[in-house]
Scaffold this motif. Structure first.
Motif, PDB file in Angstrom:
ATOM      1  N   GLN A 155       0.821  -1.213   0.000  1.00 32.23           N
ATOM      2  CA  GLN A 155       0.000   0.000   0.000  1.00 32.23           C
ATOM      3  C   GLN A 155       0.853   1.261   0.000  1.00 32.23           C
ATOM      4  O   GLN A 155       0.501   2.270  -0.592  1.00 32.23           O
ATOM      5  CB  GLN A 155      -0.909  -0.016   1.238  1.00 32.23           C
ATOM      6  N   GLY A 156       2.017   1.204   0.673  1.00 37.38           N
ATOM      7  CA  GLY A 156       2.816   2.406   0.884  1.00 37.38           C
ATOM      8  C   GLY A 156       3.847   2.699  -0.193  1.00 37.38           C
ATOM      9  O   GLY A 156       4.770   3.474   0.049  1.00 37.38           O
TER      10      GLY A 156
ATOM     11  N   ALA B 141      -4.603   3.693  -0.706  1.00 38.39           N
ATOM     12  CA  ALA B 141      -4.217   5.053  -0.319  1.00 38.39           C
ATOM     13  C   ALA B 141      -4.584   6.119  -1.346  1.00 38.39           C
ATOM     14  O   ALA B 141      -4.350   7.304  -1.113  1.00 38.39           O
ATOM     15  CB  ALA B 141      -2.706   5.101  -0.059  1.00 38.39           C
TER      16      ALA B 141
END
Length: 286
Positions: free
Chosen positions: A107-108, A188
């Motif tokens: 996700q990051g 995100a």
């Protein structure tokens, strides 16, 4: 004589499973944690009796309640964690740790801020020891594939969230892994960008024929992307049911999301996640 027979049985099982890219065989994962009174350790069971077989080129999505062990399962498949018991195979080879046959997208983004788009994508190629010319050739190919022409020399802080995720996908694909593991990679970004990235991912998948295991909290995303959706139960994480998605491909969000088939699958998964049934699918099969 008995040992010979047992060995023969084991070999026949392996031969049968060779048609699958990934075989997860009765995996269990537990942790020792401190009890509430901190007087002794207690066992926390994250995954139990988890079995799954995935065909080459298949797109699998996994959904389940928060804390049900989705990411634990992906960590084991990535080789970042070992099961307490059970085994995981890719192409018939036992997974014992991380390897370049698996690409991981989180996700990051996990991009290197001091590297340009081009140099981020080349990272895995450097580990493989490729020449400068070959690295540039492969990097350009995947920059084209994810639609980032003109951004080769930009740094991550100069990119939008969607662009960063495209770089992460291109980097994972560039060193040609057999399997792509994705842990909520679009969580995100905003809704519109998310839908765009979903369609782009499917386009890339159709061109590369990679085997993808995709973790998500979104039922709609799971249905839109997958050949099959694995629905997990709460702790300990087990497979509750596997839903075959028969939506036609190629898929476009605007066309698919209004179809009866899409909504039927979405509603079924919602019921499984929110229902009171205790029925557990002990072994998942195609």
């Amino acid at each position: 004589m008995k040992k010979v027979v047992e060995k023969s049985k084991q070999e026949s099982v392996n031969i049968k499973d060779r048609q699958y890219k990934i075989v997860i065989d009765n995996v269990r994962k537990s942790y020792n944690i401190k009890s509430q009174n901190r007087q002794k350790d207690e066992e926390f069971l994250a995954l139990d009796n988890f079995s799954l077989k995935v065909k080459k080129g298949e797109f699998i999505t996994v959904v389940g309640p928060s804390g049900c062990g989705k990411s634990t399962f992906l960590d084991i498949l990535a080789g970042l964690s070992r099961p307490t018991s059970g085994k995981v195979y890719i192409d018939g080879k036992l997974i014992t740790g991380p390897a370049l046959d698996r690409g991981i997208i989180l996700q990051g983004y996990a991009l290197f801020p001091w590297r340009t788009v081009e140099k981020n994508i080349e990272f895995g190629l450097e580990i493989k020891g490729m020449t400068k010319d070959l690295k540039q050739q492969i990097s350009k190919k995947f920059i084209d594939l994810v639609g980032l022409n003109g951004f080769e020399n930009r740094y991550p802080h100069e990119l939008s969230g969607g662009m960063k995720q495209r770089v992460a996908i291109a980097r994972a694909l560039a060193y040609d892994p057999e399997v792509l593991l994705m842990d909520e990679p679009f969580a995100a970004v905003d809704a519109q960008t998310r839908e765009s990235l979903q369609e782009e991912l499917l386009n890339i998948w159709e061109k590369t024929n990679k085997t993808i295991v995709f973790i998500t909290h979104s039922i709609e995303e799971a249905v839109f992307l997958a050949d099959r959706v694995v629905v997990m139960s709460t702790n300990p994480g087990r497979i509750k049911e596997i839903i075959n998605i028969k939506l036609p491909r190629p898929r476009i969000n605007a066309q698919i999301r209004t179809s009866q088939e899409f909504n039927s699958n979405r509603n079924r998964i919602w019921e499984l996640l929110h229902g009171d049934t205790d029925k557990i699918q002990v072994e998942a099969s195609v």
